[in-house]
Design a protein around this motif. Sequence first.
Motif, PDB file in Angstrom:
ATOM      1  N   LEU A   1       0.807  -1.222   0.000  1.00 28.69           N
ATOM      2  CA  LEU A   1       0.000   0.000   0.000  1.00 28.69           C
ATOM      3  C   LEU A   1       0.840   1.273   0.000  1.00 28.69           C
ATOM      4  O   LEU A   1       0.608   2.148  -0.846  1.00 28.69           O
ATOM      5  N   PRO A   2       1.839   1.427   0.875  1.00 31.49           N
ATOM      6  CA  PRO A   2       2.618   2.671   0.828  1.00 31.49           C
ATOM      7  C   PRO A   2       3.329   2.888  -0.503  1.00 31.49           C
ATOM      8  O   PRO A   2       3.376   4.006  -1.006  1.00 31.49           O
ATOM      9  N   LYS A   3       3.852   1.811  -1.092  1.00 37.72           N
ATOM     10  CA  LYS A   3       4.530   1.940  -2.388  1.00 37.72           C
ATOM     11  C   LYS A   3       3.531   2.337  -3.468  1.00 37.72           C
ATOM     12  O   LYS A   3       3.805   3.208  -4.291  1.00 37.72           O
ATOM     13  N   ALA A   4       2.360   1.694  -3.479  1.00 35.00           N
ATOM     14  CA  ALA A   4       1.338   2.033  -4.470  1.00 35.00           C
ATOM     15  C   ALA A   4       0.869   3.476  -4.306  1.00 35.00           C
ATOM     16  O   ALA A   4       0.667   4.191  -5.289  1.00 35.00           O
ATOM     17  N   GLN A   5       0.701   3.925  -3.065  1.00 37.13           N
ATOM     18  CA  GLN A   5       0.290   5.314  -2.820  1.00 37.13           C
ATOM     19  C   GLN A   5       1.376   6.288  -3.281  1.00 37.13           C
ATOM     20  O   GLN A   5       1.071   7.334  -3.855  1.00 37.13           O
ATOM     21  N   TYR A   6       2.628   5.938  -3.036  1.00 38.32           N
ATOM     22  CA  TYR A   6       3.735   6.785  -3.488  1.00 38.32           C
ATOM     23  C   TYR A   6       3.752   6.855  -5.018  1.00 38.32           C
ATOM     24  O   TYR A   6       3.882   7.942  -5.596  1.00 38.32           O
ATOM     25  N   ASP A   7       3.614   5.699  -5.666  1.00 40.03           N
ATOM     26  CA  ASP A   7       3.615   5.663  -7.131  1.00 40.03           C
ATOM     27  C   ASP A   7       2.440   6.458  -7.696  1.00 40.03           C
ATOM     28  O   ASP A   7       2.578   7.164  -8.689  1.00 40.03           O
ATOM     29  N   TRP A   8       1.268   6.348  -7.063  1.00 39.72           N
ATOM     30  CA  TRP A   8       0.084   7.088  -7.506  1.00 39.72           C
ATOM     31  C   TRP A   8       0.331   8.594  -7.397  1.00 39.72           C
ATOM     32  O   TRP A   8      -0.014   9.360  -8.281  1.00 39.72           O
ATOM     33  N   LYS A   9       0.966   8.988  -6.314  1.00 36.48           N
ATOM     34  CA  LYS A   9       1.210  10.413  -6.085  1.00 36.48           C
ATOM     35  C   LYS A   9       2.225  10.981  -7.080  1.00 36.48           C
ATOM     36  O   LYS A   9       2.122  12.132  -7.492  1.00 36.48           O
ATOM     37  N   HIS A  10       3.202  10.172  -7.510  1.00 33.53           N
ATOM     38  CA  HIS A  10       4.308  10.678  -8.316  1.00 33.53           C
ATOM     39  C   HIS A  10       4.270  10.278  -9.793  1.00 33.53           C
ATOM     40  O   HIS A  10       5.188  10.627 -10.537  1.00 33.53           O
ATOM     41  N   ILE A  11       3.257   9.572 -10.236  1.00 31.28           N
ATOM     42  CA  ILE A  11       3.205   9.207 -11.657  1.00 31.28           C
ATOM     43  C   ILE A  11       2.936  10.452 -12.495  1.00 31.28           C
ATOM     44  O   ILE A  11       2.124  11.301 -12.115  1.00 31.28           O
ATOM     45  N   ARG A  12       3.669  10.584 -13.607  1.00 32.08           N
ATOM     46  CA  ARG A  12       3.506  11.733 -14.502  1.00 32.08           C
ATOM     47  C   ARG A  12       3.424  11.224 -15.934  1.00 32.08           C
ATOM     48  O   ARG A  12       4.234  10.402 -16.355  1.00 32.08           O
TER      49      ARG A  12
ATOM     50  N   LEU B   1      -2.948  -2.472  -7.613  1.00 32.52           N
ATOM     51  CA  LEU B   1      -2.352  -2.652  -6.280  1.00 32.52           C
ATOM     52  C   LEU B   1      -3.152  -1.895  -5.215  1.00 32.52           C
ATOM     53  O   LEU B   1      -3.376  -2.411  -4.122  1.00 32.52           O
ATOM     54  N   LEU B   2      -3.575  -0.678  -5.546  1.00 32.66           N
ATOM     55  CA  LEU B   2      -4.379   0.095  -4.591  1.00 32.66           C
ATOM     56  C   LEU B   2      -5.687  -0.625  -4.279  1.00 32.66           C
ATOM     57  O   LEU B   2      -6.094  -0.719  -3.117  1.00 32.66           O
ATOM     58  N   ARG B   3      -6.326  -1.152  -5.310  1.00 27.46           N
ATOM     59  CA  ARG B   3      -7.590  -1.869  -5.101  1.00 27.46           C
ATOM     60  C   ARG B   3      -7.369  -3.157  -4.317  1.00 27.46           C
ATOM     61  O   ARG B   3      -8.198  -3.543  -3.493  1.00 27.46           O
ATOM     62  N   LEU B   4      -6.253  -3.848  -4.577  1.00 32.06           N
ATOM     63  CA  LEU B   4      -5.920  -5.054  -3.822  1.00 32.06           C
ATOM     64  C   LEU B   4      -5.801  -4.748  -2.335  1.00 32.06           C
ATOM     65  O   LEU B   4      -6.180  -5.553  -1.493  1.00 32.06           O
TER      66      LEU B   4
END
Length: 197
Positions: free
Chosen positions: A66-77, A97-100
């Motif tokens: 979850l923390p990695k997915a949240q980080y990736d969601w926040k920083h995807i461009r 991953l977020l939904r999982l």
Amino acid sequence: MLRTKDLGDTITEDNNSSDKDKYRAIYMMRHHFQENLKTQYMTMENPYDLWIALQRRYDHQKTVLLPKAQYDWKHIRFLDYKSVDEYNSVLFRIVSLLRLCGEKVTEEEMLNKTLSTFPQTNMVLQQQYRERNFATYCGRGRGRSVSFKPQIKADRCHRCGMGNHWAKNCQTPKHLCELHMESLKRNPEANMVRDTG
């Protein structure tokens, strides 16, 4: 999978499953293991015990993912990728991953996230992305089809198709400019779907 074979009770506490069902369940579970897991859990003969051991081993994965997915969601461009397909592939992996992990991400949030990653000065790319993916995210094939053909006006940068700057001052990455100009030469047609209801 165990439930589809009427073996779901074998992994519940205090079950009265027959030995035959227990061994079938163990066989089915081990069949899907990687080789190193098969050897680690080879001695376990009770499917419930095996299930609990696997839960202990993998239950913490959500707290790691979850923390990695949240980080990736926040920083995807969007501009960090060479193609729309490459960006979409990464976006859908992050959303999965977020939904999982129990997070709810709607298709509208995905579209807004993508549009928010475009530079404010790059409205042409935003418009093309929205119109290309409108049917995918929102329409789902309902409504009537509308044809869209992008054009670059004479008062715009001949390199990227935007206004407000000269080609020599263009900040749009070269690969996106080339992709955009190539799509205009082919005279592409994107179909938008509008909900008539």
